[in-house]
Design an enzyme around this catalytic site. Structure first.
Site, PDB file in Angstrom:
ATOM      1  N   LYS A 221       0.918  -0.750  -0.080  1.00 35.28           N
ATOM      2  CA  LYS A 221      -0.149  -0.100  -0.157  1.00 35.28           C
ATOM      3  C   LYS A 221       0.843   1.159  -0.081  1.00 35.28           C
ATOM      4  O   LYS A 221       1.914   1.373   0.436  1.00 35.28           O
ATOM      5  CB  LYS A 221      -0.656  -0.090   0.992  1.00 35.28           C
ATOM      6  CG  LYS A 221      -1.836  -0.955   1.386  1.00 35.28           C
ATOM      7  CD  LYS A 221      -3.205  -0.720   2.009  1.00 35.28           C
ATOM      8  CE  LYS A 221      -4.243  -2.176   1.492  1.00 35.28           C
ATOM      9  NZ  LYS A 221      -5.309  -2.302   1.937  1.00 35.28           N
ATOM     10  N   ARG A 255      -2.983  -9.957   5.494  1.00 37.87           N
ATOM     11  CA  ARG A 255      -3.717  -9.893   4.512  1.00 37.87           C
ATOM     12  C   ARG A 255      -2.123  -9.337   3.517  1.00 37.87           C
ATOM     13  O   ARG A 255      -2.240  -8.230   3.496  1.00 37.87           O
ATOM     14  CB  ARG A 255      -4.177  -8.726   4.233  1.00 37.87           C
ATOM     15  CG  ARG A 255      -4.817  -9.915   3.310  1.00 37.87           C
ATOM     16  CD  ARG A 255      -6.378  -8.801   2.352  1.00 37.87           C
ATOM     17  NE  ARG A 255      -6.923  -8.618   1.451  1.00 37.87           N
ATOM     18  CZ  ARG A 255      -6.697  -8.050  -0.189  1.00 37.87           C
ATOM     19  NH1 ARG A 255      -5.311  -7.465   0.636  1.00 37.87           N
ATOM     20  NH2 ARG A 255      -6.945  -8.027  -0.722  1.00 37.87           N
TER      21      ARG A 255
HETATM   22  C1  7PM Z   1      -4.750  -0.343  -4.400  1.00 39.98           C
HETATM   23  C2  7PM Z   1      -5.100  -0.054  -2.972  1.00 39.98           C
HETATM   24  C3  7PM Z   1      -5.687  -1.764  -5.131  1.00 39.98           C
HETATM   25  C4  7PM Z   1      -5.498  -1.160  -1.449  1.00 39.98           C
HETATM   26  C5  7PM Z   1      -6.288  -2.452  -4.012  1.00 39.98           C
HETATM   27  C6  7PM Z   1      -5.543  -2.455  -2.808  1.00 39.98           C
HETATM   28  C7  7PM Z   1      -7.753  -4.682   2.406  1.00 39.98           C
HETATM   29  C8  7PM Z   1      -8.924  -5.770   1.855  1.00 39.98           C
HETATM   30  C9  7PM Z   1      -8.456  -5.126  -0.072  1.00 39.98           C
HETATM   31  C10 7PM Z   1      -7.444  -4.421   3.480  1.00 39.98           C
HETATM   32  C11 7PM Z   1      -9.244  -6.392   3.679  1.00 39.98           C
HETATM   33  C12 7PM Z   1      -5.300  -4.883  -1.989  1.00 39.98           C
HETATM   34  C13 7PM Z   1      -6.547  -3.292  -1.988  1.00 39.98           C
HETATM   35  N1  7PM Z   1      -7.482  -4.334   1.250  1.00 39.98           N
HETATM   36  N2  7PM Z   1      -9.899  -6.591   2.533  1.00 39.98           N
HETATM   37  N3  7PM Z   1      -9.179  -5.539  -0.034  1.00 39.98           N
HETATM   38  N4  7PM Z   1      -7.780  -5.450   4.048  1.00 39.98           N
HETATM   39  N5  7PM Z   1      -9.924  -7.118   4.530  1.00 39.98           N
HETATM   40  O1  7PM Z   1      -4.168  -4.641  -1.372  1.00 39.98           O
HETATM   41  O2  7PM Z   1      -6.700  -3.970   4.182  1.00 39.98           O
HETATM   42  O3  7PM Z   1      -5.430  -5.608  -2.621  1.00 39.98           O
HETATM   43  S1  7PM Z   1      -7.852  -4.043  -1.374  1.00 39.98           S
END
Ligand code: 7PM
Length: 277
Positions: A221, A255
């Site tokens: 991130k 995650r």
């Molecule tokens: C851009 C920024 C693209 C962030 C994708 C993302 C989370 C999640 C996501 C989290 C939970 C990614 C994120 N982030 N579900 N889904 N917690 N529970 O890294 O922080 O895929 S999308």
């Protein structure tokens, strides 16, 4: 601390790693859906071999700033992957979606966990999860994925996130979802500035005081790049630090995209935690 999800029970006494499987739109126009499905399944199996304890399957509908993905498109992406993995996976399968219809069909296809960045606030979502035996992750977000990073604002970010998660937990419990099926997540990067994200990591133990296991997603991130100054692929090292620090502050599930590196780093913490003096 046991976490019940579908046919699995995870003992969260040690930190667990959730590997991210993004099912991307098919770039091979004549390849049909087959190509992206097989790529995602192969990637998922590699993550299991690398030590992932859980797989998180996402059709990209929850990505901040991303173009909304239609229901049909999301189903086309994720359902074939869950069906294929369900037959061969040795670990629980999570579906990253906020859409009740995707949840319903994913559960029918074999998903064990619903990971919802909107914390079951969509109409019908509570009913889908309460009518099943899957695990659930309730995440905090301020605003919507399209607008949330424009001007995130809190008086007290830790307490506001805590209050929101407590309310969504109580609502889920009232719908009959058992306490041992529920994970909470502060939602790093979802309507938070760099300062908000840092404040939340610093006070993760306060959010853990709610009493539910915490899931933390910081992998790759932008807050990591903002701290380390690294570009996109240099976020790995900062991400490892963030995962280990989060686990030290009580996070039970990390995650991440980079499963092998995270698993190895967490082994150091696990070895230390196992020593009793
Ligand atoms: C851009 C920024 C693209 C962030 C994708 C993302 C989370 C999640 C996501 C989290 C939970 C990614 C994120 N982030 N579900 N889904 N917690 N529970 O890294 O922080 O895929 S999308």
């Amino acid at each position: 601390m046991n976490f019940h999800c579908g046919k699995y029970t995870l003992n969260l006494n040690r930190p667990h790693v959730m590997g991210i499987v993004n099912v991307t739109p098919d770039s091979f126009s004549d390849g049909g859906q087959f190509v992206s499905t097989n790529l995602a399944v192969a990637h998922a199996l590699k993550l299991i071999a690398d030590g992932a304890d859980i797989l998180d399957i996402g059709g990209e509908s929850t990505r901040p700033g991303a173009e909304p993905v239609s229901l049909d498109e999301e189903l086309k992406r994720v359902i074939p992957v869950i069906e294929a993995l369900h037959k061969v996976s040795s670990v629980p399968i999570s579906i990253d979606t906020y859409k009740p219809e995707v949840m319903r069909l994913a559960i029918a296809a074999g998903a064990d966990i619903v990971n919802d960045v909107r914390a079951l606030q969509e109409e019908g979502a509570l009913e889908v999860v309460s009518g099943s035996h899957v695990g659930l992750c309730l995440m905090h977000m301020q605003g919507t994925p399209q607008t949330m990073q424009s001007s995130p604002s809190y008086v007290d970010v830790v307490n506001e996130v805590k209050q929101f998660l407590t309310e969504r937990l109580d609502t889920s419990l009232a719908y009959g979802i058992a306490k041992n099926r529920i994970l909470l997540d502060p939602g790093f990067g979802f309507g938070k500035t760099r300062a908000h994200n840092i404040e939340l990591i610093k006070h993760l133990d306060s959010i853990a005081d709610i009493g539910q296991p915490l899931l933390v997603g910081l992998s790759r991130k932008s807050v990591l790049a903002a701290i380390s100054g690294g570009d996109e692929d240099q976020r790995l090292y900062a991400g490892i630090a963030a995962s280990v620090i989060s686990a030290m502050k009580g996070a039970k599930i990390l995650r991440v995209h980079d499963v092998k590196a995270t698993v190895d780093a967490l082994k150091v913490l696990i070895a230390i935690q196992q020593i009793e003096i």
